[in-house]
Write a protein that holds these residues in place. Sequence first.
Motif, PDB file in Angstrom:
ATOM      1  N   ASN A  66       0.866  -1.180   0.000  1.00  0.00           N
ATOM      2  CA  ASN A  66       0.000   0.000   0.000  1.00  0.00           C
ATOM      3  C   ASN A  66       0.898   1.224   0.000  1.00  0.00           C
ATOM      4  N   THR A  67       0.331   2.380  -0.253  1.00  0.00           N
ATOM      5  CA  THR A  67       1.133   3.592  -0.428  1.00  0.00           C
ATOM      6  C   THR A  67       1.953   3.926   0.812  1.00  0.00           C
ATOM      7  N   TYR A  68       1.386   3.727   1.978  1.00  0.00           N
ATOM      8  CA  TYR A  68       2.099   4.049   3.212  1.00  0.00           C
ATOM      9  C   TYR A  68       3.327   3.162   3.371  1.00  0.00           C
ATOM     10  N   ARG A  69       3.145   1.862   3.159  1.00  0.00           N
ATOM     11  CA  ARG A  69       4.264   0.919   3.293  1.00  0.00           C
ATOM     12  C   ARG A  69       5.321   1.170   2.216  1.00  0.00           C
ATOM     13  N   GLN A  70       4.886   1.513   1.024  1.00  0.00           N
ATOM     14  CA  GLN A  70       5.823   1.836  -0.049  1.00  0.00           C
ATOM     15  C   GLN A  70       6.648   3.068   0.318  1.00  0.00           C
ATOM     16  N   ALA A  71       5.989   4.070   0.912  1.00  0.00           N
ATOM     17  CA  ALA A  71       6.705   5.279   1.331  1.00  0.00           C
ATOM     18  C   ALA A  71       7.721   4.950   2.414  1.00  0.00           C
ATOM     19  N   GLU A  72       7.353   4.098   3.345  1.00  0.00           N
ATOM     20  CA  GLU A  72       8.251   3.730   4.430  1.00  0.00           C
ATOM     21  C   GLU A  72       9.489   3.006   3.908  1.00  0.00           C
ATOM     22  N   LEU A  73       9.282   1.984   3.081  1.00  0.00           N
ATOM     23  CA  LEU A  73      10.402   1.177   2.594  1.00  0.00           C
ATOM     24  C   LEU A  73      11.268   1.951   1.592  1.00  0.00           C
ATOM     25  N   THR A  74      10.628   2.723   0.716  1.00  0.00           N
ATOM     26  CA  THR A  74      11.387   3.485  -0.276  1.00  0.00           C
ATOM     27  C   THR A  74      12.190   4.596   0.381  1.00  0.00           C
ATOM     28  N   SER A  75      11.657   5.186   1.433  1.00  0.00           N
ATOM     29  CA  SER A  75      12.395   6.235   2.133  1.00  0.00           C
ATOM     30  C   SER A  75      13.695   5.692   2.717  1.00  0.00           C
ATOM     31  N   GLU A  76      13.686   4.432   3.133  1.00  0.00           N
ATOM     32  CA  GLU A  76      14.908   3.820   3.661  1.00  0.00           C
ATOM     33  C   GLU A  76      15.961   3.704   2.556  1.00  0.00           C
ATOM     34  N   ILE A  77      15.509   3.353   1.354  1.00  0.00           N
ATOM     35  CA  ILE A  77      16.431   3.255   0.217  1.00  0.00           C
ATOM     36  C   ILE A  77      17.006   4.628  -0.119  1.00  0.00           C
ATOM     37  N   LEU A  78      16.146   5.644  -0.140  1.00  0.00           N
ATOM     38  CA  LEU A  78      16.567   6.989  -0.511  1.00  0.00           C
ATOM     39  C   LEU A  78      17.548   7.579   0.501  1.00  0.00           C
TER      40      LEU A  78
END
Length: 263
Positions: free
Chosen positions: A173-185
């Motif tokens: 979901n968008t929230y989980r995607q934001a959480e995981l992608t922010s770690e990559i960034l």
Amino acid sequence: MNRSLLNRSPGRSRGGFISTSALILLLVVGVVALAALRLWDVVLPLALGVVVVFILVGNGFLARWLARCLQEAAFFQKPQGFGGMSAIVLLGDGNIVEPNTGEALPGWLAYSRIERACELYHSATAGGASCRVIVTGDDSGDLGVTKEPVYSQRLRALGVRAADIRVEGKGRNTYRQAELTSEILKAERYDRIFMVTSGLHMKRALRYFLHFEVSAIPVASDFVTGRITLLPLGSNFAIADIALHQYAGLLRLRIYNALGWNK
């Protein structure tokens, strides 16, 4: 650490929001039930309300207004240059399996996003800038029908170098995607971060990423608006459904933050 309630989504589902069509149907059932009980003082106002909502949504008035409020002009401005190392965050729309061939395909909302991300990538690399495309929302690994992520295949077919593609495949979901992608960034240094998603989805996506301290430049892949018509259109109901889902997500984030549930 307790997982945020916004991260909890059963299985691969991305839904969970009642549609306007279903809501109208429920109201009609309520009108019939009240009429059977002869509660006319309640039936008539409720029936009138159902008709008004049906007209406002189906004839495009409400759909157009809801869509316009979500799609800000800044989402559609052409990026002014790429500096140093840029990241293009491509928000996917999951995957489906074509029943006749068994081929895994991106969700139907994803194609314009993939195209826009490739356009940005080529603009950046043509000017000599370094650029990476970070895909989130690709769950093709769960389908068991492809070895390489589907979005990666599409991006490579459109000229993006395999070395410049990174796939985050766990967010559902968008929230989980934001959480995981922010770690990559945050693990790497980027001078600019661009976010590519549909116009209707952009405001919620930006807000969710900002919750994880990631500020991105929006690049909408499409613009959607309701059609004002004499007779109701199914497309207007679909636009209203998607728009209301975005508003619900924005409200839910604000409420959960206020209650301290997004830790």
